[in-house]
Scaffold this active site. Structure first.
Site, mmCIF file in Angstrom:
data_model
loop_
_atom_site.group_PDB
_atom_site.id
_atom_site.type_symbol
_atom_site.label_atom_id
_atom_site.label_comp_id
_atom_site.label_asym_id
_atom_site.label_seq_id
_atom_site.Cartn_x
_atom_site.Cartn_y
_atom_site.Cartn_z
ATOM 1 N N GLU A 74 6.413 -2.506 0.642
ATOM 2 C CA GLU A 74 6.661 -3.938 0.817
ATOM 3 C C GLU A 74 6.278 -4.445 2.202
ATOM 4 O O GLU A 74 6.219 -5.658 2.427
ATOM 5 C CB GLU A 74 8.133 -4.239 0.527
ATOM 6 N N GLU A 76 12.130 19.343 -4.598
ATOM 7 C CA GLU A 76 12.861 19.111 -3.349
ATOM 8 C C GLU A 76 13.317 20.399 -2.675
ATOM 9 O O GLU A 76 13.852 20.372 -1.580
ATOM 10 C CB GLU A 76 14.072 18.225 -3.595
#
Length: 279
Positions: free
Chosen positions: A83, A114
């Site tokens: 953004e 992960e």
């Protein structure tokens, strides 16, 4: 209820028999818990300020801001990074979000991605990291190997490192130079950190990117003068900004915006033209 203070994100929820509650009651519970998040962030404001104060001069000198995380945390970093270009007009390579498992993990979880403590640093190599860059690790638990490993190796390399965690005294906070600890307590559904912890991480990321971009001069007054004009709504918003800033008719503002491509550039061209005419 007793609470494990070293891992509040994994503590049992104080709410019981959720499947037996009405919709109204469940909504009340969630809303009640959500209201505690800003208060937890308020307690972490000094840590957030310290981190941003260290980020700004590095970015002014050409450094880039990287976010790394797994699952919800990784997705939130990618959202915040993605953004920044449309909102503040910065190039896409100035704020970058990486997620354990690669881009496919944005939509679908990648099993065990992960758990590799070396993978984040390997992922960063595609961007040719430099010591002037910044790396922020995001992990609610503060114990995700992918994030801890990436932050540790980045710090050893000379990068500025920070983190956003929702437990105190975590391994990730110890690995980062400038940790931000926002302890929001147990989740409504025990361990479901996409809820309060995710909300807290999102709010802190908003603070980091927004305040950094303001400090970098990407906002004038309260206006996104460098936003990308990628749709009609934003073109209309930009036109209104110019009308307010320059006190000119809408048609003239729209023409200026179309010609110069951003509110900042259009306003600068208008002012320079006025100065030439006066001179």
């Amino acid at each position: 209820m007793s609470q494990n203070t070293s891992s509040t994100t994994e503590s049992a929820s104080p709410y019981r028999d959720l499947e037996q509650q009405s919709i109204a009651t469940l909504l009340q519970y969630i809303n009640q818990e959500d209201q505690t998040v800003p208060l937890a962030i308020a307690r972490a404001l000094p840590q957030i300020e310290t981190l941003i104060a260290a980020i700004v001069p590095r970015m002014q000198a050409g450094g880039r801001l990287f976010y790394i995380g797994a699952g919800t945390s990784g997705r939130l970093g990618i959202v915040d990074a993605s953004e920044c270009p449309p909102t503040f007009g910065v190039p896409h390579d100035r704020v970058i979000g990486l997620i354990a498992g690669g881009d496919s993990a944005i939509r679908k979880a990648v099993e065990f991605a992960e758990d590799d403590p070396t993978q984040a640093w390997q992922d960063l190599q595609a961007y040719q990291p430099q010591p002037e860059d910044i790396l922020i690790g995001i992990a609610a638990s503060g114990r995700t190997p992918y994030v801890i490993g990436g932050v540790s190796q980045a710090r050893a390399f000379g990068m500025l490192t920070g983190c956003i965690v929702c437990n105190t005294g975590s391994a990730l906070a110890k690995a980062a130079a400038l940790p931000v600890e926002v302890v929001v307590g147990p989740e409504l559904i025990s361990g479901s950190t996409r809820m309060k912890a995710g909300t807290a991480q999102k709010l802190v990321l908003n603070m980091i990117s927004t305040v950094t971009m303001i400090q970098l001069g990407r906002v004038v007054d309260n206006k996104m003068v460098d936003m990308q004009l990628s749709n009609h709504k934003l073109i209309e918003r930009g036109t209104k900004m110019l009308v307010e800033l320059l006190q000119i008719p809408t048609v003239e503002a729209a023409d200026l915006l179309q010609k110069h491509g951003s509110v900042r550039a259009a306003a600068k061209a208008f002012e320079e033209n006025n100065m030439r005419q006066k001179g």
